[in-house]
Design an enzyme around this catalytic site. Sequence first.
Site, mmCIF file in Angstrom:
data_model
loop_
_atom_site.group_PDB
_atom_site.id
_atom_site.type_symbol
_atom_site.label_atom_id
_atom_site.label_comp_id
_atom_site.label_asym_id
_atom_site.label_seq_id
_atom_site.Cartn_x
_atom_site.Cartn_y
_atom_site.Cartn_z
ATOM 1 N N SER A 1 0.876 -1.428 0.102
ATOM 2 C CA SER A 1 0.149 0.043 0.043
ATOM 3 C C SER A 1 0.871 1.246 -0.056
ATOM 4 O O SER A 1 1.703 1.458 1.006
ATOM 5 C CB SER A 1 -0.947 0.098 1.206
ATOM 6 O OG SER A 1 -1.692 1.155 1.375
ATOM 7 N N LYS B 1 -1.014 -0.789 -4.472
ATOM 8 C CA LYS B 1 -2.036 -0.243 -4.079
ATOM 9 C C LYS B 1 -1.772 1.271 -3.719
ATOM 10 O O LYS B 1 -0.901 1.535 -3.006
ATOM 11 C CB LYS B 1 -2.716 -0.749 -2.779
ATOM 12 C CG LYS B 1 -3.717 0.227 -2.173
ATOM 13 C CD LYS B 1 -4.612 -0.788 -1.009
ATOM 14 C CE LYS B 1 -4.754 -0.224 0.322
ATOM 15 N NZ LYS B 1 -5.295 -0.863 1.176
ATOM 16 N N LEU B 2 -2.479 2.212 -4.461
ATOM 17 C CA LEU B 2 -2.162 3.587 -4.326
ATOM 18 C C LEU B 2 -3.247 4.245 -3.491
ATOM 19 O O LEU B 2 -4.525 4.145 -3.648
ATOM 20 C CB LEU B 2 -2.195 4.261 -5.633
ATOM 21 C CG LEU B 2 -1.351 3.889 -6.880
ATOM 22 C CD1 LEU B 2 -1.624 4.592 -8.151
ATOM 23 C CD2 LEU B 2 0.359 3.954 -6.301
ATOM 24 N N LYS B 3 -3.056 4.987 -2.514
ATOM 25 C CA LYS B 3 -3.796 5.598 -1.535
ATOM 26 C C LYS B 3 -4.205 6.839 -2.425
ATOM 27 O O LYS B 3 -3.474 7.442 -3.160
ATOM 28 C CB LYS B 3 -3.299 6.139 -0.276
ATOM 29 C CG LYS B 3 -3.102 5.000 0.772
ATOM 30 C CD LYS B 3 -4.190 4.533 1.091
ATOM 31 C CE LYS B 3 -3.994 3.604 2.286
ATOM 32 N NZ LYS B 3 -5.272 2.982 2.796
ATOM 33 N N ASP C 1 -13.842 -2.035 2.534
ATOM 34 C CA ASP C 1 -12.937 -2.361 4.020
ATOM 35 C C ASP C 1 -13.581 -1.641 5.083
ATOM 36 O O ASP C 1 -14.497 -2.454 5.721
ATOM 37 C CB ASP C 1 -11.678 -1.265 3.479
ATOM 38 C CG ASP C 1 -10.910 -1.302 4.724
ATOM 39 O OD1 ASP C 1 -10.880 -1.792 5.848
ATOM 40 O OD2 ASP C 1 -9.410 -0.493 4.592
ATOM 41 N N LYS D 1 -10.052 -7.417 7.486
ATOM 42 C CA LYS D 1 -9.058 -7.099 8.206
ATOM 43 C C LYS D 1 -9.542 -7.688 9.681
ATOM 44 O O LYS D 1 -10.653 -7.443 10.140
ATOM 45 C CB LYS D 1 -8.997 -5.657 8.368
ATOM 46 C CG LYS D 1 -8.320 -4.870 7.452
ATOM 47 C CD LYS D 1 -7.975 -3.568 7.626
ATOM 48 C CE LYS D 1 -7.501 -2.759 6.544
ATOM 49 N NZ LYS D 1 -7.737 -0.995 6.675
ATOM 50 N N GLY E 1 -4.325 -4.562 5.901
ATOM 51 C CA GLY E 1 -3.560 -4.577 7.123
ATOM 52 C C GLY E 1 -3.530 -3.265 7.780
ATOM 53 O O GLY E 1 -4.047 -2.381 7.258
ATOM 54 N N ASP F 1 -7.291 2.880 -2.928
ATOM 55 C CA ASP F 1 -7.916 2.883 -1.902
ATOM 56 C C ASP F 1 -8.092 4.567 -1.231
ATOM 57 O O ASP F 1 -7.301 5.176 -1.065
ATOM 58 C CB ASP F 1 -7.022 2.208 -0.677
ATOM 59 C CG ASP F 1 -7.824 2.259 0.494
ATOM 60 O OD1 ASP F 1 -9.215 2.748 0.676
ATOM 61 O OD2 ASP F 1 -7.320 1.780 1.688
ATOM 62 N N GLU G 1 -11.062 0.850 -3.690
ATOM 63 C CA GLU G 1 -11.396 0.211 -2.341
ATOM 64 C C GLU G 1 -11.972 1.639 -1.195
ATOM 65 O O GLU G 1 -11.483 2.466 -1.334
ATOM 66 C CB GLU G 1 -10.191 -0.150 -1.600
ATOM 67 C CG GLU G 1 -10.347 -0.787 -0.167
ATOM 68 C CD GLU G 1 -8.846 -1.001 0.523
ATOM 69 O OE1 GLU G 1 -7.982 -1.129 -0.362
ATOM 70 O OE2 GLU G 1 -8.717 -1.081 1.794
HETATM 71 O O1 OSB Z 1 -7.246 1.417 4.687
HETATM 72 O O2 OSB Z 1 -6.103 -0.374 4.156
HETATM 73 C C1 OSB Z 1 -6.317 0.653 4.882
HETATM 74 C C2 OSB Z 1 -3.169 1.324 7.017
HETATM 75 C C3 OSB Z 1 -3.801 1.882 8.130
HETATM 76 C C4 OSB Z 1 -5.206 2.079 8.090
HETATM 77 C C5 OSB Z 1 -6.038 1.549 7.051
HETATM 78 C C6 OSB Z 1 -5.416 1.267 5.953
HETATM 79 C C7 OSB Z 1 -4.059 1.037 5.944
HETATM 80 C C8 OSB Z 1 -3.284 0.555 4.705
HETATM 81 C C9 OSB Z 1 -1.817 0.077 5.016
HETATM 82 O O3 OSB Z 1 -3.597 0.776 3.442
HETATM 83 C C10 OSB Z 1 -2.084 -1.482 5.068
HETATM 84 C C11 OSB Z 1 -0.847 -2.082 5.319
HETATM 85 O O4 OSB Z 1 0.296 -2.026 4.783
HETATM 86 O O5 OSB Z 1 -0.906 -2.817 6.584
HETATM 87 MG MG MG Z 2 -8.597 0.614 2.995
#
Ligand code: OSB
Ligand code: MG
Length: 385
Positions: free
Chosen positions: A149, A175-177, A253, A277, A305, A203, A228
């Site tokens: 991510s 995965k790009l935020k 999510d 999760k 994660g 995401d 996402e």
């Molecule tokens: O939305 O998936 C998410 C990290 C913290 C809180 C929410 C998210 C995330 C990540 C990173 O996208 C996931 C990871 O590499 O643990």
């Molecule tokens: Mg997410």
Amino acid sequence: MATRVQGGTAPVAVEAVELIRVRLPLVAPFRTSFGTETRRDVLLVHVLAGDSEGWGECVAMQEPLYSSEYVDAAQRVITEHLLPRLLTGDTHKAVSAGAIASVLEPIKGHRMAKAALEAAWLDAELRRDGQSFAARLGAVRDRVPSGVSVGIMASIPDLLDAVSGYLDNGYMRIKLKIEPGWDVEPVRAVRERFGADLLLQVDANTAYTLDDAQHLARLDEFGLLLIEQPLPEEQILAHAKLAGQVRTPICLDESIVSALVAEEAIEMGACAIVNIKPGRVGGYLEAVRIHDVCAERSIPVWCGGMLETGVGRAANVALAALPNFTLPGDTSASDRYFAEDITPPFVLGADGCLPVPQGPGIGVEVLRDVVDSLATSTQLVRAGA
Ligand code: OSB
Ligand code: MG
């Protein structure tokens, strides 16, 4: 399948529970649409049960930005409301891990807190029985494909450098935020630079509204695996409406807090894919139920994660080895997050996978000296008080 998670083993007799807070700096700041993390302030649950012991990690973050839970509140609800139900009064006869969710059911919400307790109890039972998390949960693989991510960056060149580094490391999926103002252009740039074969997804962490549907449809041309959680957690019906206006598959999510919600969201047409999760849904046993609900409806899942240490990562990797986890998860190697982890690090193989621990319980050693060196507080709760 239900018997797999419900069919419990005999409970361990828990004598005390240690609540340890450890602070780990992140190797790089991680920016999402809800904030920037520079360190992880983790609550560890350490169950002491005679010859056995168990470890669980609470994924609640420092501030209630991803969900309403946050780590100080999780510790408070554990000591004031959850542990008393497990360690004293009527139930001090010992609760098996499989019964924890129902014993704690009268307490509303607080799923991350509950999940950490259930994980620690499960670990203690499994260590006593010499069984791995993977075996208990129903794993069918011994390695799991690893994605990464990638946070929001200051510029597109910075993003391309970051993605390039992760691809050099061997990650199988990016995965790009995203957030308004950081979506179409970064996705276009990554697609153009790394090509059509790159497994790519985005995401939004709830950053859009249904009014943004036409804007989000501009992502369709980039062949993303999924988008996402574009809309707020409660807006499940709006996700179903959005699904009618974009071609990119929608993955939920934040919205998916239980197997029941997963079932309803799928029935509404709100998601074609689910991110699981364990912390968000109240534990590994509920996570397996969501896996099963999705499998029965041909909805693929992947393991999300929460920037876990090796303790949470070990159990996540075991979960990700179940049959319907058919997309690479956010189960990255330890060095993507931390210079020093509290277990021996998870290392990405040449095949882009992480190994599923096979030893008893979570199957990794907790490095107590490292835990102690990073600890910011320790609280001991004794049973039977
Ligand atoms: O939305 O998936 C998410 C990290 C913290 C809180 C929410 C998210 C995330 C990540 C990173 O996208 C996931 C990871 O590499 O643990
Ligand atoms: Mg997410």
